[in-house]
Scaffold this motif. Sequence first.
Motif, PDB file in Angstrom:
ATOM      1  N   VAL A  73       0.841  -1.202   0.000  1.00  9.95           N
ATOM      2  CA  VAL A  73       0.000   0.000   0.000  1.00  9.95           C
ATOM      3  C   VAL A  73       0.875   1.250   0.000  1.00  9.95           C
ATOM      4  CG1 VAL A  73      -1.629   1.364   1.376  1.00  9.95           C
ATOM      5  CG2 VAL A  73      -1.987  -1.099   1.108  1.00  9.95           C
ATOM      6  N   LYS A  74       1.835   1.298   0.911  1.00 13.77           N
ATOM      7  CA  LYS A  74       2.658   2.499   1.071  1.00 13.77           C
ATOM      8  C   LYS A  74       3.583   2.737  -0.123  1.00 13.77           C
ATOM      9  CE  LYS A  74       2.576   2.323   6.129  1.00 13.77           C
ATOM     10  NZ  LYS A  74       3.365   2.082   7.376  1.00 13.77           N
ATOM     11  N   ALA A  75       3.913   1.689  -0.851  1.00  9.64           N
ATOM     12  CA  ALA A  75       4.778   1.844  -2.026  1.00  9.64           C
ATOM     13  C   ALA A  75       4.080   2.597  -3.152  1.00  9.64           C
ATOM     14  CB  ALA A  75       5.241   0.477  -2.520  1.00  9.64           C
ATOM     15  N   ASN A  76       2.769   2.727  -3.047  1.00  5.52           N
ATOM     16  CA  ASN A  76       1.952   3.479  -4.001  1.00  5.52           C
ATOM     17  C   ASN A  76       2.189   3.043  -5.445  1.00  5.52           C
ATOM     18  OD1 ASN A  76      -0.106   5.283  -4.541  1.00  5.52           O
ATOM     19  ND2 ASN A  76       1.276   7.028  -4.823  1.00  5.52           N
ATOM     20  N   HIS A  77       2.031   1.749  -5.670  1.00  2.53           N
ATOM     21  CA  HIS A  77       2.170   1.207  -7.013  1.00  2.53           C
ATOM     22  C   HIS A  77       0.991   1.639  -7.883  1.00  2.53           C
ATOM     23  CE1 HIS A  77       5.502  -1.394  -5.882  1.00  2.53           C
ATOM     24  NE2 HIS A  77       4.807  -1.819  -4.841  1.00  2.53           N
ATOM     25  N   PRO A  78       1.215   1.937  -9.149  1.00  2.00           N
ATOM     26  CA  PRO A  78       0.102   2.269 -10.053  1.00  2.00           C
ATOM     27  C   PRO A  78      -0.747   1.035 -10.344  1.00  2.00           C
ATOM     28  CG  PRO A  78       2.129   2.058 -11.304  1.00  2.00           C
ATOM     29  CD  PRO A  78       2.518   1.962  -9.847  1.00  2.00           C
ATOM     30  N   ILE A  79      -2.022   1.256 -10.614  1.00  4.23           N
ATOM     31  CA  ILE A  79      -2.958   0.186 -10.967  1.00  4.23           C
ATOM     32  C   ILE A  79      -3.617   0.572 -12.290  1.00  4.23           C
ATOM     33  CG2 ILE A  79      -5.005  -1.118 -10.256  1.00  4.23           C
ATOM     34  CD1 ILE A  79      -4.272  -0.298  -7.343  1.00  4.23           C
ATOM     35  N   PHE A  80      -3.607  -0.336 -13.247  1.00  3.64           N
ATOM     36  CA  PHE A  80      -4.131  -0.019 -14.573  1.00  3.64           C
ATOM     37  C   PHE A  80      -4.716  -1.270 -15.213  1.00  3.64           C
ATOM     38  CE2 PHE A  80       0.271  -1.243 -14.920  1.00  3.64           C
ATOM     39  CZ  PHE A  80       0.344  -2.042 -16.041  1.00  3.64           C
ATOM     40  N   ASN A  81      -5.447  -1.073 -16.294  1.00  4.62           N
ATOM     41  CA  ASN A  81      -6.071  -2.177 -17.026  1.00  4.62           C
ATOM     42  C   ASN A  81      -5.282  -2.496 -18.287  1.00  4.62           C
ATOM     43  OD1 ASN A  81      -8.220  -2.067 -15.179  1.00  4.62           O
ATOM     44  ND2 ASN A  81      -9.343  -0.622 -16.467  1.00  4.62           N
ATOM     45  N   ARG A  82      -5.308  -3.748 -18.669  1.00  7.32           N
ATOM     46  CA  ARG A  82      -4.738  -4.182 -19.937  1.00  7.32           C
ATOM     47  C   ARG A  82      -5.661  -5.254 -20.508  1.00  7.32           C
ATOM     48  NH1 ARG A  82      -0.673  -7.943 -21.605  1.00  7.32           N
ATOM     49  NH2 ARG A  82      -0.309  -8.628 -19.455  1.00  7.32           N
ATOM     50  N   TRP A  83      -5.874  -5.238 -21.790  1.00 10.28           N
ATOM     51  CA  TRP A  83      -6.781  -6.190 -22.421  1.00 10.28           C
ATOM     52  C   TRP A  83      -5.995  -7.209 -23.223  1.00 10.28           C
ATOM     53  CZ3 TRP A  83     -12.105  -5.981 -21.692  1.00 10.28           C
ATOM     54  CH2 TRP A  83     -12.574  -4.841 -21.029  1.00 10.28           C
ATOM     55  N   ILE A  84      -6.363  -8.477 -23.071  1.00 10.17           N
ATOM     56  CA  ILE A  84      -5.721  -9.545 -23.833  1.00 10.17           C
ATOM     57  C   ILE A  84      -6.799 -10.414 -24.474  1.00 10.17           C
ATOM     58  CG2 ILE A  84      -3.675  -9.593 -22.349  1.00 10.17           C
ATOM     59  CD1 ILE A  84      -4.797 -12.169 -21.089  1.00 10.17           C
ATOM     60  N   SER A  85      -6.409 -11.166 -25.482  1.00 12.10           N
ATOM     61  CA  SER A  85      -7.356 -12.058 -26.151  1.00 12.10           C
ATOM     62  C   SER A  85      -7.570 -13.315 -25.317  1.00 12.10           C
ATOM     63  CB  SER A  85      -6.837 -12.442 -27.532  1.00 12.10           C
ATOM     64  OG  SER A  85      -5.686 -13.255 -27.415  1.00 12.10           O
ATOM     65  N   GLU A  86      -8.646 -14.032 -25.605  1.00 11.94           N
ATOM     66  CA  GLU A  86      -8.892 -15.297 -24.924  1.00 11.94           C
ATOM     67  C   GLU A  86      -7.758 -16.279 -25.200  1.00 11.94           C
ATOM     68  OE1 GLU A  86     -12.749 -16.892 -25.671  1.00 11.94           O
ATOM     69  OE2 GLU A  86     -13.791 -15.046 -25.149  1.00 11.94           O
ATOM     70  N   ALA A  87      -7.194 -16.222 -26.410  1.00 11.75           N
ATOM     71  CA  ALA A  87      -6.078 -17.105 -26.757  1.00 11.75           C
ATOM     72  C   ALA A  87      -4.858 -16.798 -25.887  1.00 11.75           C
ATOM     73  CB  ALA A  87      -5.736 -16.958 -28.231  1.00 11.75           C
ATOM     74  N   ASP A  88      -4.611 -15.502 -25.625  1.00 10.98           N
ATOM     75  CA  ASP A  88      -3.489 -15.121 -24.762  1.00 10.98           C
ATOM     76  C   ASP A  88      -3.694 -15.650 -23.342  1.00 10.98           C
ATOM     77  OD1 ASP A  88      -2.126 -13.767 -26.746  1.00 10.98           O
ATOM     78  OD2 ASP A  88      -3.078 -11.839 -26.301  1.00 10.98           O
TER      79      ASP A  88
END
Length: 241
Positions: free
Chosen positions: A150-165
């Motif tokens: 929590v304190k390290a304040n890491h970024p949080i983001f979305n990424r989209w991949i295919s079902e095959a991936d």
Amino acid sequence: MTSLFLEDAYLSTVEANVTGVREDGGIVLDQTCFYATSGGQPGDTGFFERENGDKIIIAGTVTGDTKAEIIHVPAPGQATPDIGEKLVLHIDWDRRYNLMRMHTACHLLSVVCPYPITGAAVSETDSRIDFDMTETIDKAEVTARLMELVKANHPIFNRWISEADLEANPDLIKSKNVRPPRGQGDIRLVCIGEESVIDSQPCGGTHVGETAEVGEIHIGKIEKKGKENRRFRIRFGPAPA
């Protein structure tokens, strides 16, 4: 229907048009910022504002025949909007934000405890995750490791991949019993840390943008639920002295 929360969890209000009203009163829109109950996270509550200023109180949000169909459930006694009517949607932001913080905390716990997940439930004040594990672990140690993330304040983001991936990378799936839906297009990954260095896993829920937003949390209890199952309870605030 466009599920706007998938790309922007901080969108608390938006305009939308009514595309349907079900026999049970459930309201369907062309787009929504309301999250529907799924994956252990409760659906949003709030209200719809009509052009004349009247409000339609929304008591819950659920999915329909598919995850892509989102149904807004009015509280008893509410007026029914007309098909094509334009509404302004307002989610209960304080409640949503607490759920976002809690859901993110659950992801962090899955990093600290890298065991298969057998169940989970997110709430505003007390959430739980069940792990398939036999090891004994100290809750103070888990709390300390959670707070480091929590304190390290890491970024949080979305990424989209295919079902095959996803099929090619099965270790991304942490749940032992639930698999991401197939046949609905790409899969959304929720990633923590630069270049996903902390975590990356399929999830359709809402999360904060940085780990520091989670705030102070602690493990309130670790319960033994069967020979190979441990239930961890996450709570906001400092651990009791």
